[in-house]
Design a protein around this motif. Structure first.
Motif, PDB file in Angstrom:
ATOM      1  N   THR A 144       0.851  -1.181   0.000  1.00 34.93           N
ATOM      2  CA  THR A 144       0.000   0.000   0.000  1.00 34.93           C
ATOM      3  C   THR A 144       0.888   1.232   0.000  1.00 34.93           C
ATOM      4  OG1 THR A 144      -1.734  -1.161   1.237  1.00 34.93           O
ATOM      5  CG2 THR A 144      -1.832   1.247   1.196  1.00 34.93           C
ATOM      6  N   THR A 180      -3.061   1.654  -4.218  1.00 33.40           N
ATOM      7  CA  THR A 180      -2.972   3.091  -3.992  1.00 33.40           C
ATOM      8  C   THR A 180      -4.317   3.582  -3.465  1.00 33.40           C
ATOM      9  OG1 THR A 180      -3.682   3.764  -6.210  1.00 33.40           O
ATOM     10  CG2 THR A 180      -1.337   3.324  -5.898  1.00 33.40           C
ATOM     11  N   LEU A 187      -2.428   8.687  -7.441  1.00 35.91           N
ATOM     12  CA  LEU A 187      -1.210   7.915  -7.174  1.00 35.91           C
ATOM     13  C   LEU A 187      -1.144   6.686  -8.082  1.00 35.91           C
ATOM     14  CD1 LEU A 187       1.242   8.169  -5.340  1.00 35.91           C
ATOM     15  CD2 LEU A 187       0.114   6.633  -3.716  1.00 35.91           C
ATOM     16  N   ASN A 193      -2.010  12.671  -1.223  1.00 31.10           N
ATOM     17  CA  ASN A 193      -2.544  11.414  -1.693  1.00 31.10           C
ATOM     18  C   ASN A 193      -4.020  11.288  -1.325  1.00 31.10           C
ATOM     19  OD1 ASN A 193      -2.952   8.751  -2.452  1.00 31.10           O
ATOM     20  ND2 ASN A 193      -1.723   7.887  -0.820  1.00 31.10           N
TER      21      ASN A 193
END
Length: 413
Positions: free
Chosen positions: A128, A187, A192, A318
């Motif tokens: 991740t 992601t 991302l 993000n």
């Protein structure tokens, strides 16, 4: 299925909070999940600090500076988060002893797991990504630099003019170490995921977009008057809330917020509330309430509920926990239309997405959102519940692990 989550910290920082929430969410649905960390901060028996003997600890202390740029070689480097991935704790040995069925990597900086040791993990891996480090020569967010697409070097964050600087060396080391690997990458944001697809370092991995999750029973709307009374905040003002792990982190955009606040029309009825680990020395032009670092989830939920709007003026991000938490509490959010913000904020439905780095439009978004808070709050909560409920997110990951384990077994047979 034995699941092992690997993250540098148990609870400090956005990646740690996201990783721990996923681990805890999986245990809540009956999965056999554990964590291994460098710095353990609780008494949870299912979270292990990676075992190190005295010699290993001594070597780590003596070599930890090798995980950061040498300030004498790069005097232009001013402490942005940057990792060479050169040193490591014995995480692969811990994994080999405990034999999980799947390893979920998260944030591995501060000398926790080196580039080479990532390649030595002999179990099925899901990684991740909480930032851009896996794709870069050392930075965790590249800003407007695109050298990570072509091998790095001449790194602007290091103030370097050397095309073969440490960013080039780190990028090359990743390419060599990971060349034969087939990562499964998750992601939390589509932004991302697009960067991963463009990256030469990750070699066309399987990519899944699964957002971070949150406990919707903890992060929920509270009555605003009650929340303000508990938090000792004014009841007769519009409150703009801003917070981050490091409030003055340049990536979090506080100077843009200061500019936006100076552009607002009716400022007499508006005050600012800030939370985070430091007290920024910046004039925002409004009365500001600094509540310090808030680590308690219930207190955070009250703080979000006390605000008319949460603002996240990041220049690159993000899928920030703060925005997710605010939305879950029914507090609309304002941000620039960048990164994962477009996955989180429904423009003019749960908040406002401003033109990137336009302080005037950010100010307009704050004014519009405060004026329409009552109409936005329900949608903010409903969308957060539909997208980020930790039980649903945990189950999606468990299903992915089963596929990854099955795919690996199939390749071996």
């Amino acid at each position: 299925m034995k699941i092992l989550h690997v993250n540098t910290d148990e609870s400090q920082g956005g990646a740690a909070r996201a990783a721990h929430r996923l681990y805890a969410g999986q245990r809540s649905i009956g999965a056999d999940a554990r964590m291994v960390v460098l710095r353990k901060s609780s008494k949870d028996p299912n979270v292990d600090a990676v075992p190190m003997n005295r010699l290993q600890r001594l070597i780590r202390r003596k070599t930890l500076q090798n995980d950061r740029p040498d300030a004498t070689m790069y005097p232009g480097y001013h402490g942005m988060v940057w990792s060479t991935g050169r040193i490591s704790t014995p995480v692969p040995a811990f994994i080999a002893r405990t034999l999980p069925d799947v390893v979920n990597l998260h944030w591995l900086g501060n000398g926790f797991v080196s580039v080479d040791n990532i390649s030595r993990i002999q179990r099925p891996v899901v990684w991740t990504l909480h930032d851009m480090w896996a794709m870069s020569g050392g930075c965790h967010y590249a800003g407007d630099c695109e050298r990570f697409l072509t091998g790095c070097g001449t790194c602007p964050q290091l103030g370097s003019s050397d095309p073969r600087d440490i960013s080039f060396q780190t990028w090359a080391n990743k390419q060599k170490a990971w060349g034969g690997l087939n990562f499964t990458v998750v992601t939390p944001s589509r932004w991302l995921a697009d960067l991963v697809r463009a990256s030469p370092l990750l070699h066309n991995p399987r990519i899944e977009v699964i957002p971070n999750g949150i406990d919707m029973q903890i992060y929920r709307p509270f009555d605003m008057a009650f929340a303000r009374d508990v938090m000792r905040l004014p009841t007769d003002k519009k409150l703009i809330l801003f917070g981050a792990q490091q409030v003055d982190d340049a990536r979090k955009g506080l100077p843009y917020l200061a500019q936006a606040l100076s552009q607002m029309g009716d400022r007499d009825n508006v005050e600012l509330v800030l939370f985070g680990a430091n007290h920024p020395a910046i004039d925002v032009g409004l009365k500001a309430h600094h509540v310090g670092m808030v680590d308690n989830d219930q207190v955070l939920a009250l703080l979000y509920s006390a605000a008319d709007v949460f603002v996240a003026p990041s220049v690159q991000d993000n899928l920030p926990n703060t925005v997710m938490e605010a939305l879950a509490c029914g507090t609309p959010c304002v941000a620039f239309h960048i990164g994962g913000m477009q996955d989180m904020i429904d423009h003019r439905q749960s908040g406002y997405l401003a033109t990137p780095f336009d302080a005037v439009d950010l100010a307009h978004g704050l004014e519009w959102t405060m004026a329409n808070r009552a109409a936005l709050a329900g949608h903010a909560r409903a969308e957060a519940a539909a997208r980020y409920d930790i039980g649903q997110i945990a189950a999606r990951y468990v299903a992915l692990y089963a596929e990854v384990i099955g795919d690996r077994a199939g390749r071996r047979s």
